[in-house]
Design a protein around this motif. Structure first.
Motif, PDB file in Angstrom:
ATOM      1  N   ILE A 132     -24.862   4.485  12.245  1.00  0.00           N
ATOM      2  CA  ILE A 132     -26.311   4.380  12.185  1.00  0.00           C
ATOM      3  C   ILE A 132     -26.924   5.668  12.720  1.00  0.00           C
ATOM      4  O   ILE A 132     -26.650   6.078  13.855  1.00  0.00           O
ATOM      5  N   LYS A 133     -27.736   6.298  11.874  1.00  0.00           N
ATOM      6  CA  LYS A 133     -28.375   7.565  12.218  1.00  0.00           C
ATOM      7  C   LYS A 133     -29.891   7.436  12.122  1.00  0.00           C
ATOM      8  O   LYS A 133     -30.405   6.922  11.132  1.00  0.00           O
ATOM      9  N   ALA A 134     -30.580   7.902  13.144  1.00  0.00           N
ATOM     10  CA  ALA A 134     -32.041   7.950  13.143  1.00  0.00           C
ATOM     11  C   ALA A 134     -32.477   9.259  13.772  1.00  0.00           C
ATOM     12  O   ALA A 134     -31.880   9.712  14.755  1.00  0.00           O
ATOM     13  N   LYS A 135     -33.497   9.867  13.213  1.00  0.00           N
ATOM     14  CA  LYS A 135     -33.976  11.157  13.709  1.00  0.00           C
ATOM     15  C   LYS A 135     -34.380  11.034  15.178  1.00  0.00           C
ATOM     16  O   LYS A 135     -35.115  10.139  15.572  1.00  0.00           O
ATOM     17  N   GLY A 136     -33.872  11.954  15.971  1.00  0.00           N
ATOM     18  CA  GLY A 136     -34.210  11.979  17.379  1.00  0.00           C
ATOM     19  C   GLY A 136     -33.416  11.017  18.239  1.00  0.00           C
ATOM     20  O   GLY A 136     -33.652  10.916  19.442  1.00  0.00           O
ATOM     21  N   GLU A 137     -32.464  10.298  17.626  1.00  0.00           N
ATOM     22  CA  GLU A 137     -31.642   9.337  18.353  1.00  0.00           C
ATOM     23  C   GLU A 137     -30.163   9.714  18.230  1.00  0.00           C
ATOM     24  O   GLU A 137     -29.756  10.365  17.260  1.00  0.00           O
ATOM     25  N   PRO A 138     -29.339   9.323  19.199  1.00  0.00           N
ATOM     26  CA  PRO A 138     -27.904   9.599  19.080  1.00  0.00           C
ATOM     27  C   PRO A 138     -27.287   8.775  17.950  1.00  0.00           C
ATOM     28  O   PRO A 138     -27.665   7.611  17.747  1.00  0.00           O
ATOM     29  N   THR A 139     -26.399   9.390  17.207  1.00  0.00           N
ATOM     30  CA  THR A 139     -25.713   8.675  16.128  1.00  0.00           C
ATOM     31  C   THR A 139     -24.737   7.669  16.718  1.00  0.00           C
ATOM     32  O   THR A 139     -23.920   7.996  17.576  1.00  0.00           O
ATOM     33  N   VAL A 140     -24.824   6.427  16.242  1.00  0.00           N
ATOM     34  CA  VAL A 140     -24.004   5.326  16.748  1.00  0.00           C
ATOM     35  C   VAL A 140     -22.931   4.980  15.726  1.00  0.00           C
ATOM     36  O   VAL A 140     -23.223   4.809  14.541  1.00  0.00           O
ATOM     37  N   TYR A 141     -21.708   4.850  16.196  1.00  0.00           N
ATOM     38  CA  TYR A 141     -20.589   4.427  15.350  1.00  0.00           C
ATOM     39  C   TYR A 141     -20.002   3.151  15.932  1.00  0.00           C
ATOM     40  O   TYR A 141     -19.364   3.167  16.985  1.00  0.00           O
ATOM     41  N   HIS A 142     -20.265   2.032  15.270  1.00  0.00           N
ATOM     42  CA  HIS A 142     -19.632   0.755  15.620  1.00  0.00           C
ATOM     43  C   HIS A 142     -18.389   0.658  14.741  1.00  0.00           C
ATOM     44  O   HIS A 142     -18.491   0.571  13.523  1.00  0.00           O
ATOM     45  N   LEU A 143     -17.217   0.685  15.358  1.00  0.00           N
ATOM     46  CA  LEU A 143     -15.972   0.760  14.605  1.00  0.00           C
ATOM     47  C   LEU A 143     -15.607  -0.543  13.923  1.00  0.00           C
ATOM     48  O   LEU A 143     -14.665  -0.580  13.131  1.00  0.00           O
ATOM     49  N   GLY A 144     -16.343  -1.631  14.196  1.00  0.00           N
ATOM     50  CA  GLY A 144     -15.956  -2.920  13.652  1.00  0.00           C
ATOM     51  C   GLY A 144     -14.655  -3.374  14.294  1.00  0.00           C
ATOM     52  O   GLY A 144     -14.353  -3.036  15.438  1.00  0.00           O
ATOM     53  N   ASP A 145     -13.893  -4.156  13.567  1.00  0.00           N
ATOM     54  CA  ASP A 145     -12.550  -4.550  14.015  1.00  0.00           C
ATOM     55  C   ASP A 145     -11.561  -3.623  13.330  1.00  0.00           C
ATOM     56  O   ASP A 145     -11.532  -3.570  12.091  1.00  0.00           O
ATOM     57  N   THR A 146     -10.760  -2.914  14.098  1.00  0.00           N
ATOM     58  CA  THR A 146      -9.860  -1.954  13.462  1.00  0.00           C
ATOM     59  C   THR A 146      -8.691  -1.570  14.361  1.00  0.00           C
ATOM     60  O   THR A 146      -8.744  -1.747  15.582  1.00  0.00           O
TER      61      THR A 146
END
Length: 232
Positions: A132-146
């Motif tokens: 999830i990417k939003a301008k001015g915010e840190p990019t978040v990576y939710h890896l799910g189940d893996t």
């Protein structure tokens, strides 16, 4: 951005005018200690990593009561639409969708994705991680189940996530040691948040093993208090 953990793999991201739930497993989640009405208040989007019931959770109910748009794989979107879901935006691995102020990208996860109907597994598309990417915010990576996989290095290089939400529970996902290895080997997270533990007896009871395995590394390990929003 504020991140709230609701136990297991359920999170809420609040930024700008958006409130995004990821894998909102509330009902039946032994680790869910919050007020559901408060947890879903103002939700604009629901993002699902895969079709297992402990990740789809309360999606249909929440979407119906809030009008939130559900973003997930095509197969899972169609399955939920058949159960009454009205607002959805289907996609698949490698794709990116613009949600009006932020984007969702789906990437690989090594897992499975299904529902069980009368004892028979129903295929619900590929399991995914979500970025999830939003301008001015840190990019978040939710890896799910893996499990760990070497292409995590490519994901890190391509998307440069700063917040990692990483499963550590073992049995169905990476264990704490492997999750820490993946974090240190492939990513340059500013903050990493462990998940998928402390809910069911057959997975890890706490995040202690992950915290220990991450000692001495530059990445901040955040073990959030359930139901309490934390700024990142």
């Amino acid at each position: 951005m504020q991140i709230t953990w609701y136990g297991h793999s359920a999170f809420r991201l609040d930024f700008g005018k958006h409130a995004v739930l990821i894998d909102p497993f509330f009902t039946g989640n032994p680790a869910f200690e919050s007020d559901k009405a408060e947890a879903i208040k103002g939700v604009t989007h629901i993002v699902l990593t895969h079709g297992h019931s402990d990740h789809v959770g309360d999606t249909l109910d929440i979407a119906a009561s809030t009008g939130a748009t559900v973003v997930t794989t095509f197969d899972l979107c169609m399955w939920l639409a058949g159960k009454g879901l009205k607002k959805f935006d289907p996609m698949n691995m490698g794709g990116t969708t613009d949600q009006g102020g932020f984007t969702v990208t789906m990437v690989r996860a090594d897992h499975s994705s299904s529902d069980i109907v009368d004892g028979t597994p129903i295929y619900l598309g590929n399991p995914c991680g979500v970025i999830i990417k939003a301008k001015g915010e840190p990019t978040v990576y939710h890896l799910g189940d893996t499990d760990i996989f070497s292409d995590m290095g490519l994901i890190a290089e391509l998307h440069e996530p700063k917040i990692g939400i990483v499963p550590i529970g073992d049995r169905f996902t990476m264990d704490a040691k492997t999750a820490a290895f993946a974090t240190k080997r492939f990513f340059k997270f500013d903050t990493v948040i462990p998940c998928h533990y402390g809910s069911f007896p057959i997975i890890a009871k706490n995040a202690d093993g992950f915290v220990e395995a991450m000692k001495g590394h530059a990445t901040k390990v955040l073990v959030p208090q359930k139901g309490k929003a934390t700024s990142v």
